[in-house]
Design a protein around this motif. Sequence first.
Motif, short mmCIF file in Angstrom:
data_model
loop_
_atom_site.label_atom_id
_atom_site.label_comp_id
_atom_site.label_asym_id
_atom_site.label_seq_id
_atom_site.Cartn_x
_atom_site.Cartn_y
_atom_site.Cartn_z
N TYR A 28 -6.40 6.98 -4.03
CA TYR A 28 -5.21 7.21 -4.86
C TYR A 28 -4.62 5.83 -5.15
O TYR A 28 -5.16 4.80 -4.71
N GLU A 29 -3.54 5.75 -5.88
CA GLU A 29 -2.95 4.46 -6.23
C GLU A 29 -2.43 3.75 -4.97
O GLU A 29 -1.70 4.34 -4.18
N ILE B 25 -8.49 -10.02 12.30
CA ILE B 25 -9.88 -10.03 12.79
C ILE B 25 -10.26 -11.47 13.08
O ILE B 25 -10.01 -12.37 12.25
N ASP B 26 -10.84 -11.70 14.25
CA ASP B 26 -11.26 -13.05 14.62
C ASP B 26 -12.10 -13.69 13.51
O ASP B 26 -12.94 -13.02 12.89
N HIS B 27 -11.87 -14.96 13.26
CA HIS B 27 -12.58 -15.78 12.28
C HIS B 27 -12.12 -15.56 10.84
O HIS B 27 -12.43 -16.37 9.98
N ILE B 28 -11.43 -14.46 10.59
CA ILE B 28 -11.04 -14.15 9.20
C ILE B 28 -9.57 -14.44 8.96
O ILE B 28 -9.20 -15.09 7.98
N GLY B 29 -8.70 -13.96 9.85
CA GLY B 29 -7.27 -14.18 9.69
C GLY B 29 -6.50 -12.89 9.82
O GLY B 29 -6.90 -11.99 10.57
N THR B 30 -5.41 -12.77 9.07
CA THR B 30 -4.53 -11.61 9.15
C THR B 30 -4.19 -11.11 7.75
O THR B 30 -3.82 -11.89 6.87
N LEU B 31 -4.35 -9.81 7.56
CA LEU B 31 -3.97 -9.14 6.33
C LEU B 31 -2.66 -8.41 6.59
O LEU B 31 -2.57 -7.58 7.49
N VAL B 32 -1.64 -8.72 5.78
CA VAL B 32 -0.34 -8.10 5.92
C VAL B 32 -0.07 -7.22 4.69
O VAL B 32 -0.19 -7.68 3.56
N ASN B 33 0.26 -5.97 4.94
CA ASN B 33 0.64 -5.04 3.87
C ASN B 33 1.94 -4.35 4.23
O ASN B 33 2.25 -4.16 5.41
N PHE B 34 2.67 -3.96 3.22
CA PHE B 34 3.91 -3.21 3.40
C PHE B 34 3.71 -1.81 2.82
O PHE B 34 2.93 -1.63 1.88
N VAL B 35 4.40 -0.84 3.38
CA VAL B 35 4.20 0.55 3.01
C VAL B 35 5.25 0.99 1.98
O VAL B 35 6.45 0.85 2.20
N GLY B 36 4.76 1.55 0.88
CA GLY B 36 5.63 2.12 -0.14
C GLY B 36 5.19 3.54 -0.45
O GLY B 36 4.26 4.08 0.14
N GLN B 37 5.86 4.15 -1.39
CA GLN B 37 5.48 5.53 -1.78
C GLN B 37 5.67 5.70 -3.27
O GLN B 37 6.62 5.12 -3.84
N VAL C 285 0.86 -1.18 0.00
CA VAL C 285 0.00 0.00 0.00
C VAL C 285 0.89 1.23 0.00
O VAL C 285 2.08 1.14 0.29
N ARG C 286 0.31 2.38 -0.31
CA ARG C 286 1.13 3.57 -0.48
C ARG C 286 0.70 4.71 0.43
O ARG C 286 -0.46 4.80 0.83
N ILE C 287 1.68 5.56 0.75
CA ILE C 287 1.37 6.85 1.37
C ILE C 287 1.63 7.91 0.30
O ILE C 287 2.55 7.78 -0.50
N ARG C 288 0.79 8.91 0.27
CA ARG C 288 0.89 9.93 -0.76
C ARG C 288 2.17 10.75 -0.59
O ARG C 288 2.59 11.06 0.53
N LYS C 289 2.75 11.15 -1.71
CA LYS C 289 3.97 11.96 -1.68
C LYS C 289 3.71 13.37 -1.14
O LYS C 289 4.62 14.03 -0.65
N ASP C 290 2.44 13.82 -1.26
CA ASP C 290 2.12 15.17 -0.81
C ASP C 290 1.46 15.18 0.57
O ASP C 290 0.78 16.13 0.94
N SER C 291 1.67 14.11 1.33
CA SER C 291 1.08 14.03 2.65
C SER C 291 2.17 13.78 3.69
O SER C 291 3.10 13.01 3.46
#
Length: 276
Positions: A173-174, A264-276, A120-126
């Motif tokens: 945004y992207e 979240i219980d019953h669903i599992g774990t979502l793992v994301n890494f931060v890019g820009q 996932v991304r963080i905006r360059k203008d934030s």
Amino acid sequence: MQIYRTEEGAVIKKEDLFYFKEIDHWDAFINRKNLHKALMEDVKDFSIVDKSVLQNVVIPMGTQEIWASGVTYMRSKEARMEESKKAGGGTFYDRVYDAERPELFFKATPQRTVGDGGTVRIRKDSGWDVPEPELTLFISSEGTIEGYTIGNDMSSRSIEGENPLYLPQAKTYEGCAGLGPCIYVPEEPIDSKSKIRLEILRKNSMAFSSEITIDQMKRKHSELVDFLFRECNFPKGCFLMTGTGIIPPDEFTLRVGDEIRISIDHIGTLVNFVGQ
């Protein structure tokens, strides 16, 4: 029961067994009323496979849109009011928390969404960015809640705080959303005591962690769905993020390279890494 999308087809996890079948149209596979009942029939024609089939899991969405709701938890209301106070927008969030009509907004297309292990991304203008861990509904084209998944609603607090009218830029945004790793399809609605947990790791150390139960949410899931479907049609169904009750302190902001883990219980774990 859980369903996963892989590069080759669909996987149904029922109790401790995994069932697999090649399918051509994921949209048609998940967009069914009474999905739990349909999956119980599907497993009869699926092949039992090893757990290793999950090595090729991809995002569990097809062509659906992702929408989102905001200010559904008290913590979210307080944070939004504080960040927009200087811009004079604080009372907007106070009012919407108590109003009959909820806050709903368009979040992302499949193009702007990543799955488990995605970036996932963080905006360059934030300069102030956070993940928002959210229970996410899968809703059929008939407006019925058929399943649940994990949503990572990436958000620029600096942009939204500057002016509430900048919400679309703060949210869409992207690489603005994460979804997955599966869709949990229970026979009954998800347990209201289910916990949402957020962990943010930075250089292998815990930078932030917190948790909340979904019963802390003020609005009912059916209420959000009713407003979303009042003047919108979703021929393939849609996903709806239901808001966050976990917000890091004001001095915290994401950095490139951070690892976001949402469970979240019953669903599992979502793992994301931060890019820009």
